[in-house]
Design a protein around this motif. Structure first.
Motif, mmCIF file in Angstrom:
data_model
loop_
_atom_site.group_PDB
_atom_site.id
_atom_site.type_symbol
_atom_site.label_atom_id
_atom_site.label_comp_id
_atom_site.label_asym_id
_atom_site.label_seq_id
_atom_site.Cartn_x
_atom_site.Cartn_y
_atom_site.Cartn_z
ATOM 1 N N MET A 107 3.744 -0.879 -12.380
ATOM 2 C CA MET A 107 3.562 0.478 -12.732
ATOM 3 C C MET A 107 2.361 0.507 -13.465
ATOM 4 O O MET A 107 1.411 1.355 -13.571
ATOM 5 N N LYS A 108 2.211 -0.333 -14.733
ATOM 6 C CA LYS A 108 0.996 -0.310 -15.510
ATOM 7 C C LYS A 108 -0.113 -0.551 -14.937
ATOM 8 O O LYS A 108 -1.458 0.238 -14.750
ATOM 9 N N ASN A 109 -0.301 -1.476 -13.637
ATOM 10 C CA ASN A 109 -1.599 -1.427 -12.855
ATOM 11 C C ASN A 109 -1.873 -0.468 -12.226
ATOM 12 O O ASN A 109 -2.983 0.007 -11.940
ATOM 13 N N PHE A 110 -0.915 0.320 -11.530
ATOM 14 C CA PHE A 110 -0.927 1.606 -10.876
ATOM 15 C C PHE A 110 -1.755 2.557 -11.763
ATOM 16 O O PHE A 110 -2.936 3.021 -11.713
ATOM 17 N N TYR A 111 -1.230 2.901 -12.928
ATOM 18 C CA TYR A 111 -1.823 3.987 -13.874
ATOM 19 C C TYR A 111 -3.182 3.428 -14.700
ATOM 20 O O TYR A 111 -4.321 4.253 -14.941
ATOM 21 N N SER A 112 -3.407 2.103 -14.673
ATOM 22 C CA SER A 112 -4.653 1.566 -15.187
ATOM 23 C C SER A 112 -5.762 1.806 -14.155
ATOM 24 O O SER A 112 -6.608 2.227 -14.561
ATOM 25 N N ARG A 113 -5.334 1.508 -13.028
ATOM 26 C CA ARG A 113 -6.415 1.511 -11.904
ATOM 27 C C ARG A 113 -6.652 3.067 -11.563
ATOM 28 O O ARG A 113 -7.905 3.567 -11.424
ATOM 29 N N VAL A 114 -5.829 3.993 -11.405
ATOM 30 C CA VAL A 114 -6.143 5.213 -11.073
ATOM 31 C C VAL A 114 -6.406 6.184 -12.135
ATOM 32 O O VAL A 114 -7.335 6.987 -11.910
ATOM 33 N N PHE A 115 -5.908 6.035 -13.302
ATOM 34 C CA PHE A 115 -6.350 6.968 -14.358
ATOM 35 C C PHE A 115 -7.033 6.254 -15.592
ATOM 36 O O PHE A 115 -7.157 7.027 -16.675
ATOM 37 N N GLY A 116 -7.070 5.053 -15.616
ATOM 38 C CA GLY A 116 -7.810 4.478 -16.817
ATOM 39 C C GLY A 116 -6.753 4.213 -17.898
ATOM 40 O O GLY A 116 -7.586 3.915 -19.142
ATOM 41 N N TRP A 117 -5.561 4.238 -18.009
ATOM 42 C CA TRP A 117 -4.717 4.141 -19.166
ATOM 43 C C TRP A 117 -4.523 2.840 -19.544
ATOM 44 O O TRP A 117 -4.755 2.218 -18.785
ATOM 45 N N ALA A 118 -4.268 2.852 -20.839
ATOM 46 C CA ALA A 118 -3.847 1.518 -21.622
ATOM 47 C C ALA A 118 -2.545 1.484 -22.013
ATOM 48 O O ALA A 118 -1.921 2.601 -22.008
ATOM 49 N N PHE A 119 -1.720 0.405 -21.928
ATOM 50 C CA PHE A 119 -0.492 0.129 -22.513
ATOM 51 C C PHE A 119 -0.260 -0.598 -23.443
ATOM 52 O O PHE A 119 -1.091 -1.777 -23.582
ATOM 53 N N THR A 120 0.810 -0.633 -24.133
ATOM 54 C CA THR A 120 1.444 -1.446 -24.914
ATOM 55 C C THR A 120 2.852 -1.716 -24.961
ATOM 56 O O THR A 120 3.681 -0.474 -24.979
ATOM 57 N N ASP A 121 3.408 -2.664 -24.525
ATOM 58 C CA ASP A 121 4.919 -3.402 -24.354
ATOM 59 C C ASP A 121 5.572 -3.068 -25.755
ATOM 60 O O ASP A 121 5.149 -3.807 -26.673
ATOM 61 N N TYR A 122 6.767 -2.441 -25.784
ATOM 62 C CA TYR A 122 7.472 -2.519 -26.887
ATOM 63 C C TYR A 122 8.837 -3.076 -26.297
ATOM 64 O O TYR A 122 9.982 -2.281 -26.096
ATOM 65 N N GLY A 123 9.245 -4.270 -26.304
ATOM 66 C CA GLY A 123 10.385 -4.987 -25.645
ATOM 67 C C GLY A 123 10.314 -4.873 -24.365
ATOM 68 O O GLY A 123 9.249 -4.390 -23.728
ATOM 69 N N PRO A 124 11.332 -5.179 -23.493
ATOM 70 C CA PRO A 124 11.590 -5.471 -22.065
ATOM 71 C C PRO A 124 11.717 -3.909 -21.270
ATOM 72 O O PRO A 124 11.293 -4.140 -20.026
ATOM 73 N N ASP A 125 12.204 -2.789 -21.888
ATOM 74 C CA ASP A 125 12.229 -1.749 -21.680
ATOM 75 C C ASP A 125 11.533 -0.489 -21.793
ATOM 76 O O ASP A 125 11.908 0.770 -21.190
ATOM 77 N N TYR A 126 10.659 -0.546 -22.545
ATOM 78 C CA TYR A 126 9.735 0.570 -22.776
ATOM 79 C C TYR A 126 8.176 0.090 -23.155
ATOM 80 O O TYR A 126 8.004 -0.983 -23.629
ATOM 81 N N VAL A 127 7.501 0.893 -22.396
ATOM 82 C CA VAL A 127 5.869 0.748 -22.688
ATOM 83 C C VAL A 127 5.191 2.058 -22.839
ATOM 84 O O VAL A 127 5.835 3.080 -22.376
ATOM 85 N N SER A 128 4.346 2.078 -23.766
ATOM 86 C CA SER A 128 3.777 3.286 -24.225
ATOM 87 C C SER A 128 2.471 3.275 -23.596
ATOM 88 O O SER A 128 1.800 1.932 -23.248
ATOM 89 N N PHE A 129 1.819 4.381 -23.178
ATOM 90 C CA PHE A 129 0.578 4.585 -22.510
ATOM 91 C C PHE A 129 -0.565 5.209 -23.740
ATOM 92 O O PHE A 129 -0.294 6.069 -24.502
ATOM 93 N N SER A 130 -1.768 4.805 -23.467
ATOM 94 C CA SER A 130 -2.680 5.702 -24.349
ATOM 95 C C SER A 130 -4.002 5.893 -23.448
ATOM 96 O O SER A 130 -3.888 5.547 -22.154
ATOM 97 N N GLU A 131 -5.180 6.367 -23.826
ATOM 98 C CA GLU A 131 -6.400 6.677 -23.335
ATOM 99 C C GLU A 131 -6.070 7.644 -22.176
ATOM 100 O O GLU A 131 -6.828 7.612 -21.153
ATOM 101 N N SER A 132 -5.046 8.367 -22.221
ATOM 102 C CA SER A 132 -4.737 9.440 -21.130
ATOM 103 C C SER A 132 -4.613 10.825 -21.553
ATOM 104 O O SER A 132 -4.432 11.726 -20.914
#
Length: 95
Positions: free
Chosen positions: A1-26
């Motif tokens: 999912m991170k690859n999809f949003y990075s590629r299409v919209f240029g978002w950046a991600f930060t993982d917080y454990g195995p079940d949550y990821v935040s997005f920025s640059e959005s």
């Protein structure tokens, strides 16, 4: 999912454990939480993009599926898509 949003919209991600990821640059802060089952009647997140045709093409190239093709509505145009994890979002443009 991170690859999809990075590629299409240029978002950046930060993982917080195995079940949550935040997005920025959005343009808005948010995140994705892993769920065990399907989300039913969740909120529809609508993203703005100035070039409807190019982002439509990028969604498909990145592995998304169009769930409602481009249509006109008062104020612009929109389409809905499913990301690779099955989340439905929309993109709108006033152009």
């Amino acid at each position: 999912m991170k690859n999809f949003y990075s590629r299409v919209f240029g978002w950046a991600f930060t993982d917080y454990g195995p079940d949550y990821v935040s997005f920025s640059e959005s343009g808005i802060a948010g995140g994705f939480e892993r769920q065990k089952g399907p989300v039913v009647n969740g909120a529809l997140v609508v993203l703005y993009h100035g070039d409807m045709e190019s982002v439509h093409t990028e969604v498909i190239k990145a592995g998304g599926k169009i769930s409602k093709d481009i249509f006109n509505f008062p104020g612009g145009r929109r389409f809905h898509f499913l990301d690779p994890a099955g989340n439905e979002l929309a993109v709108w443009s006033d152009r």
